[in-house]
Write a protein that holds these residues in place. Structure first.
Motif, PDB file in Angstrom:
ATOM      1  N   ALA A 151       0.836  -0.699   0.273  1.00  0.00           N
ATOM      2  CA  ALA A 151      -0.130   0.210  -0.110  1.00  0.00           C
ATOM      3  C   ALA A 151       1.218   1.176  -0.184  1.00  0.00           C
ATOM      4  N   SER A 152       2.299   1.217   0.266  1.00  0.00           N
ATOM      5  CA  SER A 152       2.842   2.344   0.783  1.00  0.00           C
ATOM      6  C   SER A 152       4.109   1.909  -0.379  1.00  0.00           C
ATOM      7  N   PRO A 153       4.798   1.798  -1.461  1.00  0.00           N
ATOM      8  CA  PRO A 153       5.761   1.516  -1.891  1.00  0.00           C
ATOM      9  C   PRO A 153       6.190   2.641  -2.319  1.00  0.00           C
ATOM     10  N   ARG A 154       7.716   2.148  -2.384  1.00  0.00           N
ATOM     11  CA  ARG A 154       9.165   3.151  -2.626  1.00  0.00           C
ATOM     12  C   ARG A 154       9.863   2.247  -4.064  1.00  0.00           C
ATOM     13  N   TRP A 155       9.983   3.745  -4.597  1.00  0.00           N
ATOM     14  CA  TRP A 155      10.337   3.481  -6.235  1.00  0.00           C
ATOM     15  C   TRP A 155      12.082   4.090  -6.183  1.00  0.00           C
ATOM     16  N   ILE A 156      13.051   3.417  -6.710  1.00  0.00           N
ATOM     17  CA  ILE A 156      14.583   3.884  -6.518  1.00  0.00           C
ATOM     18  C   ILE A 156      14.347   4.172  -7.829  1.00  0.00           C
TER      19      ILE A 156
END
Length: 523
Positions: free
Chosen positions: A172-177
Protein backbone atom coordinates in the motif's frame (compact mmCIF):
# COMPACT_ATOMS: atom_id res chain seq x y z
CA UNK A 1 64.68 -1.26 42.64
CA UNK A 2 61.90 0.81 44.12
CA UNK A 3 59.87 3.39 42.32
CA UNK A 4 60.60 6.00 44.98
CA UNK A 5 63.93 7.68 45.51
CA UNK A 6 66.72 5.47 46.88
CA UNK A 7 69.38 8.08 47.06
CA UNK A 8 69.55 11.73 47.97
CA UNK A 9 69.08 14.01 44.96
CA UNK A 10 71.96 16.29 44.12
CA UNK A 11 71.48 19.84 45.31
CA UNK A 12 72.26 22.86 43.20
CA UNK A 13 73.95 26.18 43.99
CA UNK A 14 71.70 29.24 44.36
CA UNK A 15 69.94 30.01 41.11
CA UNK A 16 69.40 33.38 39.51
CA UNK A 17 65.79 34.34 40.11
CA UNK A 18 65.26 36.54 37.13
CA UNK A 19 64.36 36.03 33.47
CA UNK A 20 64.52 33.04 31.20
CA UNK A 21 68.07 32.22 32.16
CA UNK A 22 67.01 31.77 35.79
CA UNK A 23 64.17 29.41 34.87
CA UNK A 24 66.48 27.52 32.51
CA UNK A 25 68.92 26.88 35.34
CA UNK A 26 66.06 25.83 37.61
CA UNK A 27 64.78 23.46 34.95
CA UNK A 28 68.24 21.98 34.57
CA UNK A 29 68.48 21.52 38.32
CA UNK A 30 65.17 19.67 38.46
CA UNK A 31 66.19 17.49 35.52
CA UNK A 32 69.48 16.70 37.27
CA UNK A 33 67.56 15.82 40.40
CA UNK A 34 65.20 13.57 38.41
CA UNK A 35 67.85 11.63 36.51
CA UNK A 36 70.16 11.13 39.50
CA UNK A 37 67.45 9.40 41.56
CA UNK A 38 67.58 5.90 40.14
CA UNK A 39 64.05 5.06 41.30
CA UNK A 40 62.67 7.83 39.08
CA UNK A 41 64.97 7.49 36.07
CA UNK A 42 64.80 3.71 35.91
CA UNK A 43 61.13 3.88 36.74
CA UNK A 44 60.44 5.68 33.46
CA UNK A 45 62.44 3.04 31.61
CA UNK A 46 60.46 0.40 33.46
CA UNK A 47 57.20 2.09 32.47
CA UNK A 48 58.21 1.87 28.80
CA UNK A 49 59.17 -1.79 29.12
CA UNK A 50 56.03 -2.77 31.00
CA UNK A 51 53.74 -1.04 28.47
CA UNK A 52 55.34 -2.99 25.65
CA UNK A 53 55.66 -6.34 27.41
CA UNK A 54 52.21 -6.40 29.04
CA UNK A 55 50.63 -5.27 25.78
CA UNK A 56 52.31 -8.01 23.76
CA UNK A 57 51.60 -10.70 26.36
CA UNK A 58 47.96 -9.65 26.36
CA UNK A 59 47.87 -9.73 22.57
CA UNK A 60 49.42 -13.20 22.50
CA UNK A 61 46.92 -14.47 25.08
CA UNK A 62 43.91 -13.12 23.17
CA UNK A 63 45.25 -14.58 19.91
CA UNK A 64 45.92 -18.09 21.19
CA UNK A 65 42.79 -19.65 19.65
CA UNK A 66 43.33 -18.10 16.25
CA UNK A 67 41.12 -15.72 14.32
CA UNK A 68 38.82 -15.94 11.37
CA UNK A 69 41.26 -14.65 8.78
CA UNK A 70 41.43 -11.39 6.92
CA UNK A 71 38.26 -9.45 6.23
CA UNK A 72 37.41 -7.79 2.91
CA UNK A 73 38.80 -4.28 2.56
CA UNK A 74 36.79 -1.42 1.09
CA UNK A 75 37.99 1.32 -1.27
CA UNK A 76 39.02 3.46 1.73
CA UNK A 77 41.15 0.69 3.23
CA UNK A 78 38.70 -0.12 6.02
CA UNK A 79 37.51 -3.61 6.95
CA UNK A 80 34.03 -4.20 5.54
CA UNK A 81 31.11 -6.58 5.52
CA UNK A 82 30.15 -7.26 1.91
CA UNK A 83 27.73 -10.19 1.87
CA UNK A 84 24.36 -10.15 0.10
CA UNK A 85 22.17 -11.85 -2.48
CA UNK A 86 22.45 -10.17 -5.87
CA UNK A 87 20.41 -10.48 -9.07
CA UNK A 88 22.47 -8.73 -11.74
CA UNK A 89 23.56 -8.22 -15.30
CA UNK A 90 26.81 -6.67 -16.59
CA UNK A 91 26.18 -3.40 -18.45
CA UNK A 92 28.54 -0.99 -20.18
CA UNK A 93 28.55 2.78 -20.45
CA UNK A 94 25.99 5.12 -18.94
CA UNK A 95 22.43 4.18 -18.08
CA UNK A 96 19.82 3.86 -15.36
CA UNK A 97 17.88 1.27 -13.39
CA UNK A 98 14.46 1.80 -11.80
CA UNK A 99 12.52 -0.48 -9.44
CA UNK A 100 9.47 -0.35 -7.21
CA UNK A 101 10.09 -1.95 -3.81
CA UNK A 102 6.72 -3.29 -2.66
CA UNK A 103 7.68 -5.28 0.43
CA UNK A 104 10.52 -6.09 2.81
CA UNK A 105 9.88 -8.99 5.16
CA UNK A 106 11.99 -11.39 7.16
CA UNK A 107 12.37 -14.22 9.63
CA UNK A 108 14.57 -14.34 12.72
CA UNK A 109 16.05 -17.44 14.33
CA UNK A 110 14.27 -18.05 17.62
CA UNK A 111 17.45 -19.23 19.33
CA UNK A 112 19.95 -22.01 18.67
CA UNK A 113 20.00 -24.63 15.92
CA UNK A 114 16.67 -26.25 15.06
CA UNK A 115 14.79 -23.89 17.39
CA UNK A 116 12.51 -22.50 14.70
CA UNK A 117 11.94 -18.96 13.46
CA UNK A 118 9.74 -15.96 14.10
CA UNK A 119 8.73 -13.13 11.78
CA UNK A 120 10.94 -10.06 12.11
CA UNK A 121 13.64 -7.85 10.65
CA UNK A 122 16.80 -6.15 11.81
CA UNK A 123 16.38 -2.34 11.61
CA UNK A 124 19.06 -2.14 8.90
CA UNK A 125 17.67 -4.91 6.67
CA UNK A 126 18.02 -3.61 3.10
CA UNK A 127 16.44 -4.23 -0.30
CA UNK A 128 17.42 -2.05 -3.23
CA UNK A 129 19.28 -1.50 -6.49
CA UNK A 130 23.04 -1.36 -6.82
CA UNK A 131 25.82 -0.54 -9.26
CA UNK A 132 29.04 -2.34 -8.36
CA UNK A 133 32.44 -2.10 -10.04
CA UNK A 134 33.05 -5.86 -9.76
CA UNK A 135 31.66 -8.94 -8.05
CA UNK A 136 34.60 -9.05 -5.64
CA UNK A 137 33.98 -8.31 -1.99
CA UNK A 138 35.05 -4.80 -1.04
CA UNK A 139 34.77 -3.38 -4.56
CA UNK A 140 33.37 0.12 -5.11
CA UNK A 141 29.59 0.50 -5.31
CA UNK A 142 26.65 2.86 -5.04
CA UNK A 143 23.18 1.72 -3.99
CA UNK A 144 19.79 3.12 -3.11
CA UNK A 145 17.53 1.00 -0.97
CA UNK A 146 14.51 0.65 1.29
CA UNK A 147 15.35 -0.34 4.86
CA UNK A 148 13.29 -1.97 7.59
CA UNK A 149 13.31 0.97 10.02
CA UNK A 150 15.31 3.84 8.50
CA UNK A 151 13.44 4.69 5.33
CA UNK A 152 15.11 5.04 1.95
CA UNK A 153 18.90 5.42 2.05
CA UNK A 154 21.57 6.02 -0.55
CA UNK A 155 24.86 4.41 0.42
CA UNK A 156 28.21 4.08 -1.32
CA UNK A 157 31.65 2.61 -0.69
CA UNK A 158 30.50 1.28 2.72
CA UNK A 159 30.97 4.48 4.75
CA UNK A 160 28.71 6.99 2.95
CA UNK A 161 25.04 7.18 3.91
CA UNK A 162 22.30 9.70 2.96
CA UNK A 163 18.67 9.58 4.05
CA UNK A 164 15.75 9.76 1.62
CA UNK A 165 12.01 9.16 2.14
CA UNK A 166 11.03 8.01 5.61
CA UNK A 167 8.60 5.24 6.51
CA UNK A 168 8.38 1.51 5.92
CA UNK A 169 7.63 -0.31 2.70
CA UNK A 170 4.40 -2.17 1.95
CA UNK A 171 2.21 -2.93 -1.05
CA UNK A 172 0.00 0.00 0.00
CA UNK A 173 3.01 2.29 0.44
CA UNK A 174 5.74 1.23 -2.02
CA UNK A 175 9.00 3.05 -2.62
CA UNK A 176 10.27 3.75 -6.12
CA UNK A 177 14.05 3.99 -6.39
CA UNK A 178 16.35 4.90 -9.27
CA UNK A 179 20.10 4.94 -9.94
CA UNK A 180 21.61 6.84 -12.86
CA UNK A 181 25.19 6.40 -14.03
CA UNK A 182 27.05 9.19 -15.82
CA UNK A 183 30.73 8.30 -16.04
CA UNK A 184 32.03 7.91 -12.49
CA UNK A 185 29.01 9.71 -11.02
CA UNK A 186 26.06 7.71 -9.62
CA UNK A 187 22.94 9.65 -8.64
CA UNK A 188 20.14 8.17 -6.56
CA UNK A 189 16.48 9.19 -6.58
CA UNK A 190 13.35 8.12 -4.73
CA UNK A 191 9.62 8.53 -5.32
CA UNK A 192 6.28 7.45 -3.94
CA UNK A 193 4.61 7.09 -7.35
CA UNK A 194 7.33 6.53 -9.95
CA UNK A 195 6.54 9.84 -11.66
CA UNK A 196 7.74 12.62 -9.34
CA UNK A 197 11.36 12.00 -8.37
CA UNK A 198 13.54 13.54 -5.63
CA UNK A 199 17.31 13.35 -5.70
CA UNK A 200 18.66 11.63 -2.57
CA UNK A 201 22.40 11.91 -3.20
CA UNK A 202 25.36 11.31 -5.48
CA UNK A 203 28.47 9.17 -5.31
CA UNK A 204 31.71 9.66 -7.19
CA UNK A 205 33.28 6.24 -7.75
CA UNK A 206 36.69 7.17 -9.14
CA UNK A 207 38.07 5.03 -11.97
CA UNK A 208 34.82 3.11 -12.38
CA UNK A 209 35.26 0.59 -15.23
CA UNK A 210 33.19 0.86 -18.39
CA UNK A 211 31.38 -2.41 -17.62
CA UNK A 212 29.69 -2.53 -14.22
CA UNK A 213 27.37 -4.94 -12.47
CA UNK A 214 23.85 -3.61 -12.13
CA UNK A 215 21.01 -5.23 -10.27
CA UNK A 216 18.79 -5.89 -7.26
CA UNK A 217 19.99 -6.97 -3.83
CA UNK A 218 18.71 -7.94 -0.41
CA UNK A 219 20.69 -8.36 2.79
CA UNK A 220 20.28 -8.05 6.53
CA UNK A 221 22.63 -8.11 9.54
CA UNK A 222 21.80 -10.07 12.64
CA UNK A 223 18.72 -9.05 14.59
CA UNK A 224 18.59 -8.17 18.28
CA UNK A 225 16.47 -10.40 20.48
CA UNK A 226 15.79 -10.59 24.20
CA UNK A 227 17.53 -13.47 25.96
CA UNK A 228 17.70 -14.60 29.56
CA UNK A 229 20.83 -12.51 30.15
CA UNK A 230 19.91 -9.46 28.09
CA UNK A 231 19.83 -8.54 24.43
CA UNK A 232 21.50 -11.02 22.09
CA UNK A 233 22.07 -11.16 18.34
CA UNK A 234 20.62 -13.94 16.18
CA UNK A 235 20.65 -14.70 12.43
CA UNK A 236 18.05 -12.95 10.30
CA UNK A 237 16.93 -13.50 6.70
CA UNK A 238 15.19 -10.78 4.68
CA UNK A 239 13.16 -10.94 1.47
CA UNK A 240 12.63 -7.94 -0.78
CA UNK A 241 10.06 -7.77 -3.56
CA UNK A 242 10.77 -5.62 -6.62
CA UNK A 243 8.19 -4.74 -9.25
CA UNK A 244 8.39 -2.87 -12.56
CA UNK A 245 12.15 -3.22 -12.80
CA UNK A 246 13.39 -1.22 -15.80
CA UNK A 247 16.87 -0.85 -17.26
CA UNK A 248 17.31 1.99 -19.74
CA UNK A 249 18.84 5.36 -20.69
CA UNK A 250 21.67 3.70 -22.58
CA UNK A 251 21.55 0.27 -20.97
CA UNK A 252 19.76 -2.56 -22.73
CA UNK A 253 17.64 -4.98 -20.71
CA UNK A 254 19.27 -8.41 -20.54
CA UNK A 255 18.76 -11.64 -18.63
CA UNK A 256 19.19 -11.73 -14.86
CA UNK A 257 21.69 -13.92 -12.99
CA UNK A 258 21.62 -14.72 -9.28
CA UNK A 259 24.77 -14.76 -7.17
CA UNK A 260 25.68 -14.84 -3.48
CA UNK A 261 28.32 -12.19 -2.75
CA UNK A 262 30.39 -13.33 0.24
CA UNK A 263 28.93 -15.62 2.86
CA UNK A 264 25.31 -15.92 3.97
CA UNK A 265 26.04 -14.58 7.50
CA UNK A 266 25.53 -17.90 9.25
CA UNK A 267 21.96 -18.35 8.07
CA UNK A 268 22.46 -21.61 6.24
CA UNK A 269 22.25 -25.04 7.80
CA UNK A 270 20.37 -25.64 11.03
CA UNK A 271 19.58 -22.00 11.91
CA UNK A 272 17.70 -20.71 8.87
CA UNK A 273 17.23 -21.81 5.26
CA UNK A 274 20.19 -21.28 2.95
CA UNK A 275 19.89 -17.89 1.25
CA UNK A 276 22.66 -18.25 -1.34
CA UNK A 277 21.61 -16.61 -4.62
CA UNK A 278 17.97 -17.03 -3.66
CA UNK A 279 15.66 -15.18 -6.05
CA UNK A 280 12.47 -15.78 -8.02
CA UNK A 281 10.79 -13.93 -10.89
CA UNK A 282 7.03 -14.21 -11.23
CA UNK A 283 6.10 -15.44 -14.69
CA UNK A 284 2.97 -13.33 -14.85
CA UNK A 285 3.74 -10.00 -13.16
CA UNK A 286 7.50 -10.03 -13.69
CA UNK A 287 8.06 -9.11 -10.01
CA UNK A 288 11.36 -10.33 -8.60
CA UNK A 289 11.84 -11.48 -5.01
CA UNK A 290 15.35 -11.65 -3.58
CA UNK A 291 16.16 -13.32 -0.26
CA UNK A 292 19.45 -12.64 1.48
CA UNK A 293 21.45 -12.10 4.63
CA UNK A 294 24.69 -10.41 5.59
CA UNK A 295 25.47 -6.72 5.34
CA UNK A 296 27.06 -4.07 3.14
CA UNK A 297 28.76 -1.82 5.67
CA UNK A 298 32.03 -1.07 7.46
CA UNK A 299 33.08 -3.48 10.19
CA UNK A 300 32.92 -1.80 13.59
CA UNK A 301 33.55 -2.82 17.20
CA UNK A 302 31.39 -5.00 19.39
CA UNK A 303 30.13 -8.39 18.26
CA UNK A 304 30.76 -7.55 14.58
CA UNK A 305 34.48 -7.19 15.29
CA UNK A 306 35.01 -10.48 17.12
CA UNK A 307 37.74 -11.60 14.72
CA UNK A 308 39.42 -8.21 14.53
CA UNK A 309 41.69 -6.07 16.66
CA UNK A 310 41.60 -2.28 17.04
CA UNK A 311 45.10 -0.86 17.35
CA UNK A 312 44.57 0.41 20.89
CA UNK A 313 44.36 -3.23 22.03
CA UNK A 314 48.12 -3.41 21.69
CA UNK A 315 48.53 -0.67 24.31
CA UNK A 316 46.69 -2.47 27.12
CA UNK A 317 49.98 -2.38 29.02
CA UNK A 318 49.45 1.36 29.33
CA UNK A 319 47.63 0.67 32.61
CA UNK A 320 50.75 -0.68 34.25
CA UNK A 321 52.85 2.11 32.79
CA UNK A 322 50.32 4.68 33.99
CA UNK A 323 50.57 3.46 37.59
CA UNK A 324 54.38 3.64 37.42
CA UNK A 325 54.20 7.22 36.13
CA UNK A 326 51.72 8.18 38.86
CA UNK A 327 54.12 6.81 41.51
CA UNK A 328 56.98 8.82 40.02
CA UNK A 329 54.89 11.97 39.62
CA UNK A 330 53.70 11.89 43.22
CA UNK A 331 57.16 11.06 44.58
CA UNK A 332 58.82 13.88 42.66
CA UNK A 333 57.22 16.27 45.17
CA UNK A 334 56.40 14.18 48.25
CA UNK A 335 59.99 12.92 48.53
CA UNK A 336 61.15 16.48 49.09
CA UNK A 337 58.57 16.97 51.83
CA UNK A 338 59.50 13.66 53.46
CA UNK A 339 63.25 14.24 53.41
CA UNK A 340 63.06 17.90 54.27
CA UNK A 341 64.77 18.92 51.02
CA UNK A 342 62.09 21.30 49.79
CA UNK A 343 63.56 24.08 51.94
CA UNK A 344 66.89 23.64 50.16
CA UNK A 345 65.19 23.77 46.76
CA UNK A 346 63.26 26.93 47.67
CA UNK A 347 66.34 28.56 49.12
CA UNK A 348 67.99 28.13 45.73
CA UNK A 349 64.88 29.38 43.90
CA UNK A 350 62.50 31.34 46.16
CA UNK A 351 59.82 31.72 43.47
CA UNK A 352 57.80 28.65 44.38
CA UNK A 353 55.56 28.70 41.35
CA UNK A 354 58.60 28.34 39.14
CA UNK A 355 59.80 25.35 41.13
CA UNK A 356 56.50 23.56 40.58
CA UNK A 357 56.50 24.56 36.90
CA UNK A 358 60.00 23.15 36.42
CA UNK A 359 59.02 19.89 38.09
CA UNK A 360 55.90 19.68 35.92
CA UNK A 361 57.85 20.31 32.72
CA UNK A 362 60.39 17.60 33.55
CA UNK A 363 57.63 15.12 34.36
CA UNK A 364 55.45 15.84 31.32
CA UNK A 365 58.40 15.67 28.93
CA UNK A 366 59.79 12.39 30.24
CA UNK A 367 56.32 10.82 30.55
CA UNK A 368 55.30 11.90 27.05
CA UNK A 369 58.48 10.54 25.47
CA UNK A 370 58.11 7.28 27.42
CA UNK A 371 54.53 6.77 26.25
CA UNK A 372 55.19 7.60 22.60
CA UNK A 373 58.25 5.34 22.40
CA UNK A 374 56.29 2.50 23.97
CA UNK A 375 53.47 2.94 21.43
CA UNK A 376 55.88 3.13 18.50
CA UNK A 377 57.37 -0.21 19.58
CA UNK A 378 54.18 -2.01 20.66
CA UNK A 379 51.83 -1.19 17.78
CA UNK A 380 53.74 -2.75 14.86
CA UNK A 381 54.72 -5.83 16.88
CA UNK A 382 51.16 -6.34 18.11
CA UNK A 383 49.80 -5.93 14.60
CA UNK A 384 52.26 -8.50 13.23
CA UNK A 385 51.34 -10.94 16.02
CA UNK A 386 47.62 -10.62 15.35
CA UNK A 387 47.93 -10.92 11.58
CA UNK A 388 50.05 -14.05 11.93
CA UNK A 389 47.29 -15.60 14.06
CA UNK A 390 44.51 -14.78 11.59
CA UNK A 391 43.11 -11.67 13.31
CA UNK A 392 42.38 -8.66 11.17
CA UNK A 393 43.79 -5.39 12.53
CA UNK A 394 41.45 -2.49 11.89
CA UNK A 395 42.78 -0.17 9.23
CA UNK A 396 42.62 3.46 10.29
CA UNK A 397 43.79 6.70 8.69
CA UNK A 398 47.36 7.73 9.47
CA UNK A 399 46.05 10.70 11.45
CA UNK A 400 44.12 8.32 13.75
CA UNK A 401 47.11 6.02 14.23
CA UNK A 402 49.28 9.06 15.00
CA UNK A 403 46.74 10.28 17.56
CA UNK A 404 46.70 6.88 19.27
CA UNK A 405 50.50 6.80 19.49
CA UNK A 406 50.82 10.38 20.69
CA UNK A 407 47.81 9.80 22.93
CA UNK A 408 49.74 7.19 24.91
CA UNK A 409 52.34 9.85 25.68
CA UNK A 410 49.77 12.54 26.42
CA UNK A 411 47.88 10.20 28.74
CA UNK A 412 51.01 9.52 30.79
CA UNK A 413 51.98 13.20 30.77
CA UNK A 414 48.59 14.36 32.04
CA UNK A 415 48.54 11.64 34.70
CA UNK A 416 51.99 12.70 35.92
CA UNK A 417 50.83 16.30 36.35
CA UNK A 418 47.72 15.09 38.18
CA UNK A 419 49.91 13.07 40.56
CA UNK A 420 52.36 15.96 41.00
CA UNK A 421 49.53 18.34 41.90
CA UNK A 422 47.96 15.89 44.34
CA UNK A 423 51.37 15.18 45.87
CA UNK A 424 51.87 18.92 46.41
CA UNK A 425 48.46 19.17 48.08
CA UNK A 426 48.56 16.15 50.42
CA UNK A 427 52.37 15.96 50.96
CA UNK A 428 52.21 12.20 51.61
CA UNK A 429 53.38 9.69 49.04
CA UNK A 430 50.92 6.84 49.63
CA UNK A 431 47.88 9.11 49.56
CA UNK A 432 49.20 11.03 46.56
CA UNK A 433 49.52 7.74 44.67
CA UNK A 434 46.21 6.24 45.76
CA UNK A 435 44.03 9.21 44.78
CA UNK A 436 44.90 9.38 41.04
CA UNK A 437 44.94 5.58 40.74
CA UNK A 438 41.46 5.33 42.26
CA UNK A 439 40.17 8.33 40.29
CA UNK A 440 41.59 7.28 36.93
CA UNK A 441 42.28 3.55 36.71
CA UNK A 442 39.42 2.15 38.80
CA UNK A 443 36.60 3.93 36.87
CA UNK A 444 38.08 2.76 33.59
CA UNK A 445 38.22 -0.87 34.72
CA UNK A 446 34.65 -0.74 36.04
CA UNK A 447 33.33 0.95 32.90
CA UNK A 448 35.02 -1.28 30.33
CA UNK A 449 34.67 -4.62 32.11
CA UNK A 450 30.91 -4.79 31.59
CA UNK A 451 30.35 -4.98 35.35
CA UNK A 452 28.14 -1.88 35.29
CA UNK A 453 25.10 -0.93 33.19
CA UNK A 454 25.95 1.09 30.10
CA UNK A 455 24.47 4.26 31.61
CA UNK A 456 26.68 4.08 34.67
CA UNK A 457 29.74 3.19 32.59
CA UNK A 458 29.18 6.14 30.27
CA UNK A 459 28.72 8.45 33.27
CA UNK A 460 32.04 7.34 34.79
CA UNK A 461 33.84 7.95 31.50
CA UNK A 462 32.39 11.44 31.24
CA UNK A 463 32.97 12.89 34.70
CA UNK A 464 36.11 11.18 36.06
CA UNK A 465 39.74 11.50 34.93
CA UNK A 466 39.26 8.10 33.22
CA UNK A 467 37.62 10.06 30.39
CA UNK A 468 41.16 10.73 29.19
CA UNK A 469 41.48 7.18 27.87
CA UNK A 470 39.20 8.25 25.01
CA UNK A 471 42.29 9.76 23.34
CA UNK A 472 43.25 6.18 22.37
CA UNK A 473 39.96 5.20 20.71
CA UNK A 474 40.44 4.36 17.03
CA UNK A 475 37.05 2.75 16.36
CA UNK A 476 34.53 4.93 14.57
CA UNK A 477 30.78 5.09 15.14
CA UNK A 478 28.66 4.73 12.00
CA UNK A 479 25.01 5.66 12.30
CA UNK A 480 24.10 3.15 9.58
CA UNK A 481 25.68 0.20 11.41
CA UNK A 482 23.91 -1.33 14.38
CA UNK A 483 26.16 -2.77 17.08
CA UNK A 484 26.87 -2.43 20.78
CA UNK A 485 28.46 1.01 20.97
CA UNK A 486 29.38 0.89 24.65
CA UNK A 487 32.57 1.10 26.77
CA UNK A 488 32.99 -2.68 27.03
CA UNK A 489 33.12 -2.77 23.21
CA UNK A 490 35.77 -0.07 22.99
CA UNK A 491 33.55 3.00 22.51
CA UNK A 492 33.76 6.04 24.78
CA UNK A 493 30.85 8.42 25.39
CA UNK A 494 33.06 11.45 24.65
CA UNK A 495 35.07 12.16 21.52
CA UNK A 496 38.83 11.53 21.85
CA UNK A 497 39.88 15.13 22.39
CA UNK A 498 36.86 15.93 24.57
CA UNK A 499 37.65 13.01 26.87
CA UNK A 500 41.29 14.01 27.08
CA UNK A 501 40.22 17.56 27.93
CA UNK A 502 38.36 16.22 30.99
CA UNK A 503 41.57 14.59 32.25
CA UNK A 504 43.53 17.77 31.54
CA UNK A 505 40.97 19.79 33.52
CA UNK A 506 41.50 17.56 36.58
CA UNK A 507 45.28 17.76 36.18
CA UNK A 508 45.17 21.55 35.80
CA UNK A 509 42.94 21.91 38.87
CA UNK A 510 45.22 19.73 41.01
CA UNK A 511 48.28 21.62 39.78
CA UNK A 512 46.69 25.04 40.44
CA UNK A 513 45.56 24.11 43.96
CA UNK A 514 48.99 22.68 44.68
CA UNK A 515 50.67 25.86 43.44
CA UNK A 516 48.51 28.04 45.71
CA UNK A 517 49.18 25.86 48.76
CA UNK A 518 52.91 25.71 48.00
CA UNK A 519 53.07 29.51 48.06
CA UNK A 520 51.12 29.82 51.32
CA UNK A 521 52.61 27.03 53.39
CA UNK A 522 55.67 27.24 55.58
CA UNK A 523 58.36 24.79 54.60
Amino acid sequence: MTLTENQTPRTSPPLSDGGRAGFGRLLHAEWTKFRTVRGWAFGMIGALVVIVVVGLVGTAASNQNGGGGALPVGPGGEAVNDSFSLVYQPLSGDGSIVAEVTSLTGVVAAGGPNSGTTAGLAPWAKAGIIVKSSLDQGSAYAAIMATAAHGVRMQSDFTQDTAGLSGTVSSASPRWIKLVRSGDILTGYDSTDGSSWTEVGTANLSRLPSTVYVGLFTTTPEAATQTGTGVGMVPNVATGTFDQVTVGSGWNQGSWTGKQIGRDAGTSGSYLPNTSASYHQDGNSGAITVTGAGDIAPVVGGSAFASGRPIENFLVGGFAGLIVVIVIGAGFMTAEYRRGLLGVTLAASPRRGRVLAAKGLVLTTTSFVTGVLAAVIALPIGEAQSNSNGFYVATVPFSTELRVMLGMGMLLAAASVLALGIGTIVQRGAIAIAIPVVAMVLPYILATSGALPDGASNWLLKVTPAAGFAIQQSLKVYAQVYTTYNPSSGYFPLAPWAGFAVLCAYAAAAYAIGAVLLRRRDV
